[in-house]
Design an enzyme around this catalytic site. Sequence first.
Site, PDB file in Angstrom:
ATOM      1  N   ARG A 179      25.321  36.642 105.346  1.00 12.08           N
ATOM      2  CA  ARG A 179      23.612  37.132 105.448  1.00 12.08           C
ATOM      3  C   ARG A 179      23.296  37.446 104.289  1.00 12.08           C
ATOM      4  NH1 ARG A 179      20.734  38.911 109.690  1.00 12.08           N
ATOM      5  NH2 ARG A 179      19.628  40.186 108.524  1.00 12.08           N
ATOM      6  N   ARG A 183      24.429  35.362  94.010  1.00 11.44           N
ATOM      7  CA  ARG A 183      23.568  35.352  92.894  1.00 11.44           C
ATOM      8  C   ARG A 183      24.286  35.126  91.090  1.00 11.44           C
ATOM      9  NH1 ARG A 183      18.551  37.114  94.995  1.00 11.44           N
ATOM     10  NH2 ARG A 183      17.967  36.003  96.686  1.00 11.44           N
ATOM     11  N   ARG A 256      24.626  48.535 118.775  1.00 12.64           N
ATOM     12  CA  ARG A 256      24.413  49.565 118.278  1.00 12.64           C
ATOM     13  C   ARG A 256      23.071  49.708 118.432  1.00 12.64           C
ATOM     14  NH1 ARG A 256      28.312  52.536 116.735  1.00 12.64           N
ATOM     15  NH2 ARG A 256      27.614  52.605 114.599  1.00 12.64           N
ATOM     16  N   ARG A 287      20.589  54.105 105.148  1.00 15.94           N
ATOM     17  CA  ARG A 287      19.810  53.741 104.440  1.00 15.94           C
ATOM     18  C   ARG A 287      18.577  54.186 104.764  1.00 15.94           C
ATOM     19  NH1 ARG A 287      18.538  47.314 106.450  1.00 15.94           N
ATOM     20  NH2 ARG A 287      18.206  48.538 108.203  1.00 15.94           N
ATOM     21  N   GLU A 312      18.353  56.570 109.143  1.00 19.59           N
ATOM     22  CA  GLU A 312      18.835  56.079 109.629  1.00 19.59           C
ATOM     23  C   GLU A 312      19.936  56.192 109.732  1.00 19.59           C
ATOM     24  OE1 GLU A 312      18.124  51.507 109.253  1.00 19.59           O
ATOM     25  OE2 GLU A 312      16.274  51.454 108.583  1.00 19.59           O
ATOM     26  N   TYR A 360      21.978  38.037 116.594  1.00 20.43           N
ATOM     27  CA  TYR A 360      21.640  38.817 115.317  1.00 20.43           C
ATOM     28  C   TYR A 360      20.232  37.905 115.231  1.00 20.43           C
ATOM     29  CZ  TYR A 360      22.021  41.790 111.703  1.00 20.43           C
ATOM     30  OH  TYR A 360      22.175  42.843 110.318  1.00 20.43           O
ATOM     31  N   ASP A 362      17.122  37.528 113.478  1.00 25.39           N
ATOM     32  CA  ASP A 362      16.016  37.613 112.025  1.00 25.39           C
ATOM     33  C   ASP A 362      13.978  37.341 113.035  1.00 25.39           C
ATOM     34  OD1 ASP A 362      17.191  38.459 110.491  1.00 25.39           O
ATOM     35  OD2 ASP A 362      17.296  37.041 109.147  1.00 25.39           O
TER      36      ASP A 362
END
Length: 375
Positions: A179, A183, A256, A287, A312, A360, A362
């Site tokens: 994911r 760059r 999870r 996070r 979290e 999973y 989005d």
Amino acid sequence: MKHYDYLIVGAGLFGATFAYRAHQAGKRCLVIDKRPQVGGNLYCEEVEGIHVHKYGAHIFHTSNKAVWNFVNSIVEFNRYTNSPVANYQGKLYNLPFNMNTFYQMWQVTTPEEAQAKLDEQRREALEAMQKAGVDAPRNLEEQAIALIGRDIYEKLIKGYTEKQWGRKCTELPAFIIKRLPVRMVYDNNYFNDAYQGIPIGGYNKLIDGLLEGADVETSTDFFANRAHWESMADKIVFTGKIDEYYDYRYGALEYRTVRFEEEVIDTPNYQGNAVVNYTEAEVPYTRVIEHKHFEHFGEAVYNLKKTVISREYSTEWKGESEPFYPVNNDRNTALYEQYRALAEQEERVIFGGRLAEYKYYDMAPIVERVLNMEV
Ligand code: UDP
């Protein structure tokens, strides 16, 4: 008693988008959800004038113009660019992995120097794969090192991933890490997509807009009176857990979940960014989200005197709270396939969303799937 074309179980993004499309097509929908509110994990609450994402941060991103236009026809989206920062032992690194990260990690300044460093770093995984005679990484660790090398794997991936998934990187599937973009330019935009944003006024506006025209009953558990609900409509759209739908006959799929420790802080700007990942194993949370940065930018950050953060904590789902992430390892993938085979035989039930497809997902691909469905 009123009879419906569709009973939609679950008022999350899949269910709500389906309800919208069905209503547009002249169908009558009843949407039920066991939670006291609609929106699934998109649900927000206003605290100190800030939309707090109660079930974790959601950033809508897509390159599909039809999807983007569709969600914007329900509620206008802002331009929010996700640029999370990783904190490893007090040192900060930009994400996704880009020239800024390589400079922070290795002090290289040109793409050529960075590429040479990456090639050297990746060699280890590529040699291990060659030795084993495989042409694709066998697990997340191998994938990560093949993608980005050991230094970044050790500092920015290993601890975070093992906290998030509660499993060793060597026991997790490679695709999870694919994911993340790599760059060779100085660009901290986490997503490669053309469009990215947050609904102006919050996600509840999106969900409420999608559900307009449907009958909705919250605090209503499908499984508490299954036969009754099933008799209410010709067809069923089920967005809950597929293993529960089949009464766990082959066994339970694993998920999870995330626990949020929310705190109002008496300062206008706590961490200077919406998302800071804590990538070392020793920090117990994964996070910290500072919600105001999703919708208040630049000087406007200081218009609200306080701020709201959520730490979290990722744990195994044991039936409490809500399941968040499917754990797509070999065991669960094989188990899901058994349930999917049953689901394919159903004539009046459509399964959709993260829990029913055990995927999973989005947000944008969910909307895309529903837009492409016959209703
Ligand atoms: N990841 C990581 N370090 C980070 C951020 C992400 O190793 O600082 C890995 C981790 O394995 C995670 C995956 O990348 O499960 C996907 O992360 P993403 O932020 O896309 O997850 P989500 O926002 O869906 O929780």
